[in-house]
Every structure is written in structure tokens, then in C-alpha cells.
Design a protein around this motif. Structure first.
Motif, PDB file in Angstrom:
ATOM      1  N   SER A   1       0.836  -1.191   0.000  1.00 31.58           N
ATOM      2  CA  SER A   1       0.000   0.000   0.000  1.00 31.58           C
ATOM      3  C   SER A   1       0.874   1.245   0.000  1.00 31.58           C
ATOM      4  O   SER A   1       1.927   1.276   0.644  1.00 31.58           O
ATOM      5  CB  SER A   1      -0.909   0.026   1.227  1.00 31.58           C
ATOM      6  OG  SER A   1      -1.835  -1.031   1.159  1.00 31.58           O
ATOM      7  N   PRO A   2       0.452   2.288  -0.704  1.00 36.08           N
ATOM      8  CA  PRO A   2       1.237   3.528  -0.723  1.00 36.08           C
ATOM      9  C   PRO A   2       1.333   4.158   0.662  1.00 36.08           C
ATOM     10  O   PRO A   2       0.419   4.028   1.479  1.00 36.08           O
ATOM     11  CB  PRO A   2       0.454   4.435  -1.666  1.00 36.08           C
ATOM     12  CG  PRO A   2      -0.443   3.544  -2.419  1.00 36.08           C
ATOM     13  CD  PRO A   2      -0.718   2.363  -1.552  1.00 36.08           C
ATOM     14  N   VAL A   3       2.442   4.821   0.886  1.00 32.25           N
ATOM     15  CA  VAL A   3       2.673   5.516   2.165  1.00 32.25           C
ATOM     16  C   VAL A   3       3.033   6.964   1.847  1.00 32.25           C
ATOM     17  O   VAL A   3       3.900   7.227   1.017  1.00 32.25           O
ATOM     18  CB  VAL A   3       3.814   4.846   2.961  1.00 32.25           C
ATOM     19  CG1 VAL A   3       4.097   5.612   4.244  1.00 32.25           C
ATOM     20  CG2 VAL A   3       3.490   3.397   3.259  1.00 32.25           C
ATOM     21  N   ILE A   4       2.349   7.898   2.511  1.00 30.39           N
ATOM     22  CA  ILE A   4       2.627   9.325   2.355  1.00 30.39           C
ATOM     23  C   ILE A   4       3.231   9.836   3.662  1.00 30.39           C
ATOM     24  O   ILE A   4       2.622   9.693   4.720  1.00 30.39           O
ATOM     25  CB  ILE A   4       1.341  10.118   2.036  1.00 30.39           C
ATOM     26  CG1 ILE A   4       0.707   9.606   0.745  1.00 30.39           C
ATOM     27  CG2 ILE A   4       1.633  11.600   1.953  1.00 30.39           C
ATOM     28  CD1 ILE A   4      -0.657  10.186   0.453  1.00 30.39           C
ATOM     29  N   THR A   5       4.431  10.408   3.580  1.00 28.24           N
ATOM     30  CA  THR A   5       5.095  10.960   4.754  1.00 28.24           C
ATOM     31  C   THR A   5       5.356  12.440   4.503  1.00 28.24           C
ATOM     32  O   THR A   5       6.096  12.799   3.583  1.00 28.24           O
ATOM     33  CB  THR A   5       6.443  10.239   5.011  1.00 28.24           C
ATOM     34  OG1 THR A   5       6.202   8.839   5.083  1.00 28.24           O
ATOM     35  CG2 THR A   5       7.074  10.729   6.296  1.00 28.24           C
TER      36      THR A   5
ATOM     37  N   SER B   1      -4.072  12.091   1.871  1.00 24.49           N
ATOM     38  CA  SER B   1      -3.599  12.700   3.103  1.00 24.49           C
ATOM     39  C   SER B   1      -3.723  14.215   2.993  1.00 24.49           C
ATOM     40  O   SER B   1      -3.641  14.779   1.907  1.00 24.49           O
ATOM     41  CB  SER B   1      -2.134  12.316   3.335  1.00 24.49           C
ATOM     42  OG  SER B   1      -1.663  12.874   4.533  1.00 24.49           O
ATOM     43  N   GLU B   2      -3.935  14.850   4.133  1.00 22.67           N
ATOM     44  CA  GLU B   2      -3.991  16.308   4.190  1.00 22.67           C
ATOM     45  C   GLU B   2      -2.768  16.790   4.946  1.00 22.67           C
ATOM     46  O   GLU B   2      -2.479  16.334   6.035  1.00 22.67           O
ATOM     47  CB  GLU B   2      -5.265  16.762   4.892  1.00 22.67           C
ATOM     48  CG  GLU B   2      -5.436  18.260   4.901  1.00 22.67           C
ATOM     49  CD  GLU B   2      -6.779  18.679   5.474  1.00 22.67           C
ATOM     50  OE1 GLU B   2      -6.773  19.472   6.421  1.00 22.67           O
ATOM     51  OE2 GLU B   2      -7.798  18.199   4.973  1.00 22.67           O
ATOM     52  N   ILE B   3      -2.027  17.720   4.329  1.00 19.73           N
ATOM     53  CA  ILE B   3      -0.792  18.232   4.900  1.00 19.73           C
ATOM     54  C   ILE B   3      -0.909  19.748   5.013  1.00 19.73           C
ATOM     55  O   ILE B   3      -1.296  20.420   4.064  1.00 19.73           O
ATOM     56  CB  ILE B   3       0.410  17.848   4.006  1.00 19.73           C
ATOM     57  CG1 ILE B   3       0.515  16.327   3.888  1.00 19.73           C
ATOM     58  CG2 ILE B   3       1.695  18.450   4.555  1.00 19.73           C
ATOM     59  CD1 ILE B   3       1.488  15.851   2.865  1.00 19.73           C
ATOM     60  N   GLN B   4      -0.554  20.266   6.181  1.00 18.77           N
ATOM     61  CA  GLN B   4      -0.626  21.723   6.386  1.00 18.77           C
ATOM     62  C   GLN B   4       0.739  22.344   6.132  1.00 18.77           C
ATOM     63  O   GLN B   4       1.749  21.888   6.647  1.00 18.77           O
ATOM     64  CB  GLN B   4      -1.097  22.038   7.805  1.00 18.77           C
ATOM     65  CG  GLN B   4      -1.403  23.510   7.985  1.00 18.77           C
ATOM     66  CD  GLN B   4      -2.055  23.779   9.325  1.00 18.77           C
ATOM     67  OE1 GLN B   4      -1.346  23.938  10.306  1.00 18.77           O
ATOM     68  NE2 GLN B   4      -3.358  23.830   9.335  1.00 18.77           N
ATOM     69  N   ILE B   5       0.739  23.383   5.306  1.00 19.69           N
ATOM     70  CA  ILE B   5       1.977  24.115   5.014  1.00 19.69           C
ATOM     71  C   ILE B   5       1.768  25.581   5.395  1.00 19.69           C
ATOM     72  O   ILE B   5       0.636  26.032   5.579  1.00 19.69           O
ATOM     73  CB  ILE B   5       2.396  23.989   3.524  1.00 19.69           C
ATOM     74  CG1 ILE B   5       1.365  24.643   2.611  1.00 19.69           C
ATOM     75  CG2 ILE B   5       2.613  22.542   3.153  1.00 19.69           C
ATOM     76  CD1 ILE B   5       1.803  24.685   1.149  1.00 19.69           C
ATOM     77  N   THR B   6       2.874  26.309   5.501  1.00 24.70           N
ATOM     78  CA  THR B   6       2.823  27.723   5.867  1.00 24.70           C
ATOM     79  C   THR B   6       3.366  28.540   4.697  1.00 24.70           C
ATOM     80  O   THR B   6       4.413  28.219   4.155  1.00 24.70           O
ATOM     81  CB  THR B   6       3.658  27.993   7.130  1.00 24.70           C
ATOM     82  OG1 THR B   6       3.170  27.168   8.187  1.00 24.70           O
ATOM     83  CG2 THR B   6       3.582  29.447   7.543  1.00 24.70           C
ATOM     84  N   ILE B   7       2.639  29.600   4.352  1.00 30.95           N
ATOM     85  CA  ILE B   7       3.081  30.541   3.331  1.00 30.95           C
ATOM     86  C   ILE B   7       3.419  31.837   4.057  1.00 30.95           C
ATOM     87  O   ILE B   7       2.563  32.481   4.630  1.00 30.95           O
ATOM     88  CB  ILE B   7       1.985  30.795   2.271  1.00 30.95           C
ATOM     89  CG1 ILE B   7       1.453  29.481   1.687  1.00 30.95           C
ATOM     90  CG2 ILE B   7       2.502  31.730   1.185  1.00 30.95           C
ATOM     91  CD1 ILE B   7       2.486  28.656   0.945  1.00 30.95           C
TER      92      ILE B   7
END
Length: 123
Positions: A37-41, A116-122
Motif C-alpha cells: 500500500s502507498p505511504v505518504i510521509t 492525506s492532508e498536509i498543512q503548510i505555511t506561506i
């Protein structure tokens, strides 16, 4: 009479052995499928400047996947302004707005896709 009983018992044991082999093979297949299964890190320190293009590979590492893409993006306050995702999902273009941004990514696998949901900062 006892010879017939022994034959029946041998037949029952043989059927149970074949059934056990089938179950063991199916279980091994399920374990191998789970491992593929795919893994998102998510990567660390996801801070990007305004007016930049953010590639999918800049946000996360993708393992056991046949491809990855950005499927959506939304500011934490709920807006979508100053955001544009390329049609193939390979990158996200951010305008002049600053703040926290939730980016949805997807990794395609052999049998299933992982989101997956990933939070980034701009800033």
C-alpha cells in the motif's frame, strides 16, 4: 468396515490439508497486499514564500506509489483565493496571500489510493 472408516478419515484429513493450504496462501497474499500500500510521509518545516510554485515532491515523500498528485488546497480560514493547481496535479501555485494552507495529496497504488492532508505555511 474399519478399512472404510480409515479411508474416510484419510479423505477428511486430505481435504482439511488442502483447505489449510488455501487459507495460508490467501493470508500471505493479503499480507503482501497490505505491505504494498502507498505511504505518504509529510516533510518537515513546510514553509514557502508567497508567489511560489510548490511541487508535490516538495510537500511529502511517497513510497510504494505509482504516482502522486495534489488533489486540493484550501486556506485554513476556508478560502480558495490565490490558489491554482496544475491540471495533472504535479504542483500548486500560490499567490500573494500568506497564512496556513491545507493541501490534499493522493498517492496511487496497485490496488488502492491513499489520501492525506498536509498543512503548510506561506510566509
Amino acid at each position: 468396515m474399519s478399512r472404510a472408516i480409515w479411508r474416510i478419515l484419510k479423505l477428511i484429513v486430505a481435504v482439511m490439508f488442502v483447505f489449510g493450504l488455501f487459507v495460508a496462501g490467501y493470508t500471505a497474499f493479503q499480507i503482501a497486499h497490505y505491505q504494498r500500500s502507498p505511504v505518504i510521509t509529510a516533510k518537515e518545516q513546510l514553509i514557502f514564500p508567497p508567489s511560489s510554485e510548490i511541487k508535490c515532491s516538495d510537500i511529502a515523500e511517497f513510497e510504494n506509489s505509482n504516482g502522486a498528485e495534489i488533489t486540493g488546497a484550501q486556506w485554513v480560514d476556508g478560502g480558495h483565493e490565490k490558489l491554482a493547481i496544475l491540471s495533472d496535479g504535479s504542483s500548486l501555485t500560490v499567490g500573494e496571500k500568506t497564512g496556513k494552507l491545507n493541501v490534499m495529496v493522493m498517492a496511487r497504488g496497485d490496488r488502492r489510493d491513499v489520501h492525506s492532508e498536509i498543512q503548510i505555511t506561506i510566509k
